[in-house]
Design a protein around this motif. Structure first.
Motif, mmCIF file in Angstrom:
data_model
loop_
_atom_site.group_PDB
_atom_site.id
_atom_site.type_symbol
_atom_site.label_atom_id
_atom_site.label_comp_id
_atom_site.label_asym_id
_atom_site.label_seq_id
_atom_site.Cartn_x
_atom_site.Cartn_y
_atom_site.Cartn_z
ATOM 1 N N LEU A 59 -16.617 12.484 12.197
ATOM 2 C CA LEU A 59 -17.308 12.821 10.958
ATOM 3 C C LEU A 59 -16.551 12.275 9.754
ATOM 4 O O LEU A 59 -17.144 11.705 8.831
ATOM 5 N N ALA A 60 -15.225 12.420 9.752
ATOM 6 C CA ALA A 60 -14.421 11.896 8.648
ATOM 7 C C ALA A 60 -14.577 10.380 8.530
ATOM 8 O O ALA A 60 -14.723 9.836 7.424
ATOM 9 N N ALA A 61 -14.566 9.679 9.681
ATOM 10 C CA ALA A 61 -14.734 8.226 9.661
ATOM 11 C C ALA A 61 -16.116 7.835 9.145
ATOM 12 O O ALA A 61 -16.256 6.861 8.393
ATOM 13 N N ALA A 62 -17.138 8.589 9.532
ATOM 14 C CA ALA A 62 -18.503 8.289 9.083
ATOM 15 C C ALA A 62 -18.645 8.507 7.583
ATOM 16 O O ALA A 62 -19.314 7.735 6.890
ATOM 17 N N ILE A 63 -18.023 9.560 7.062
ATOM 18 C CA ILE A 63 -18.076 9.815 5.615
ATOM 19 C C ILE A 63 -17.455 8.642 4.856
ATOM 20 O O ILE A 63 -18.022 8.141 3.874
#
Length: 355
Positions: A105-109
């Motif tokens: 999720l952090a990478a996608a953000i």
């Protein structure tokens, strides 16, 4: 375009970004490029007027990948809205990412902050996600949490249910439906990493202890919103607790729980309450396997998120960050709303891939 770039004193890439209304160009630079293009006869007065208007925000929705029917429905509805937008409107896209994975999720953000002015996402309460949110917010990307919150100064608003109240509502219904009000009750959730699920559990436990002391709560099982995991958990719960009186599905994929109840001839005998009105929970209500569904309208979530991103800086300054009041729908078999046609599947294959 090369002539415009030379006369305006900018790169060809900057001219391209301005004319295609991409993010990352300062307002003064946009104005200079557009005036130069108009003076050189590259565009008409009407085209200049259109491009000089404030650019609508590019918006990305990030949702967990998996078998949760409600989240799949929410994603398809986002894509249906995107398909109806005009060519002049800013991009609206939906991406499914690896479920219950804070690093993903952090990478996608971070990845989508490169093009999106606003990101609406179902948050995982984890340091990696908070760090990514703070980083992209500092870079100018606006963040809104949906369904599950991440209380942090970097996000503008949370759009979704008061989840502690949702848990208390489930406990109230289950306690009143159980007759006699005795026996074991179980909770099945996706994961406590989602604040929504932890808050629903907290609300449920608080009211059961307060108002229904005859009900014994079994520790919550995490099924990761997977129908097969939920099925196996339910079989185990039924075998270990012959006095099972009720089940509260804190997360999604209620069809797995229903399958186990039917196999053990417990459908309609054990009070079953869950979340999200979807074709599967609708069917379970009609046949009597589920007693109640707590729902938040996915169309309203999308509409509220897009409305939040459309606010001007002046309007934002007058808004207090936090939870927007959101209506909780309580659906029973006798008040089922008319069934709606499912949104058409989107053709952008890349938007179904994890990031």
């Amino acid at each position: 375009m090369a002539d415009v770039a030379k006369a305006a004193g900018v790169s060809l890439a900057t001219v391209d970004r301005v004319l295609n209304r991409r993010k990352g160009v300062k307002t003064r630079t946009v104005e200079r490029v557009l005036k130069t293009a108009l003076d050189l006869g590259y565009m008409s007065e009407a085209e200049h007027a259109r491009l000089a208007k404030p650019r609508p925000p590019n918006v990305a929705f990030l949702l967990p990948m998996g078998t949760n029917p409600y989240l799949r429905l929410l994603g398809e509805k986002v894509r249906a809205v995107a398909d109806t937008r005009s060519r002049e409107a800013a991009p609206l896209r939906c991406f499914f990412i690896e479920s219950f994975d804070a690093a993903a999720l952090a990478a996608a953000i971070r990845h989508h902050a490169r093009w999106a002015d606003g990101i609406a996402f179902m948050a995982i309460d984890h340091p990696l996600v908070r760090e990514a949110a703070e980083e992209v917010s500092a870079g100018g990307t606006r963040l809104v949490t949906i369904v599950s919150d991440l209380p942090h100064p970097s996000r503008e608003a949370y759009i979704g249910l008061d989840n502690q109240a949702a848990g208390r509502t489930a406990a109230h219904l289950l306690g009143r439906f159980c007759r006699p009000s005795q026996g074991s009750v179980a909770l099945v959730a996706g994961s406590r990493n989602y604040r929504a699920h932890a808050e629903r559990e907290m609300g449920f436990l608080g009211l059961i202890e307060e108002a229904h002391p005859g009900l014994r709560v079994i520790g919550m099982r995490e099924g990761h919103d997977d129908r097969n995991e939920n099925y196996r958990h339910t079989l185990s719960l039924l075998e270990q607790n012959p006095d099972m009186a009720g089940i509260y599905n804190v997360g999604g994929s209620s069809d797995g729980i229903a399958r186990a109840l039917r196999e053990r001839n417990k459908a309609g005998q054990i009070v079953f309450i869950g979340h999200g009105l979807t074709p599967d929970t609708r069917r379970l209500l009609i046949e009597g396997t589920m007693d109640a569904v707590i729902n938040s309208d996915p169309d309203a979530i999308i509409s509220e998120a897009l409305a939040q991103f459309s606010l001007t800086p002046e309007e934002l300054s007058g808004q207090r960050a936090g939870h927007r009041p959101f209506k909780m729908d309580l659906i029973l078999r006798e008040n089922l709303p008319p069934a709606q046609a499912a949104p058409k599947a989107h053709s952008r294959r890349s938007q179904d891939q994890s990031l």
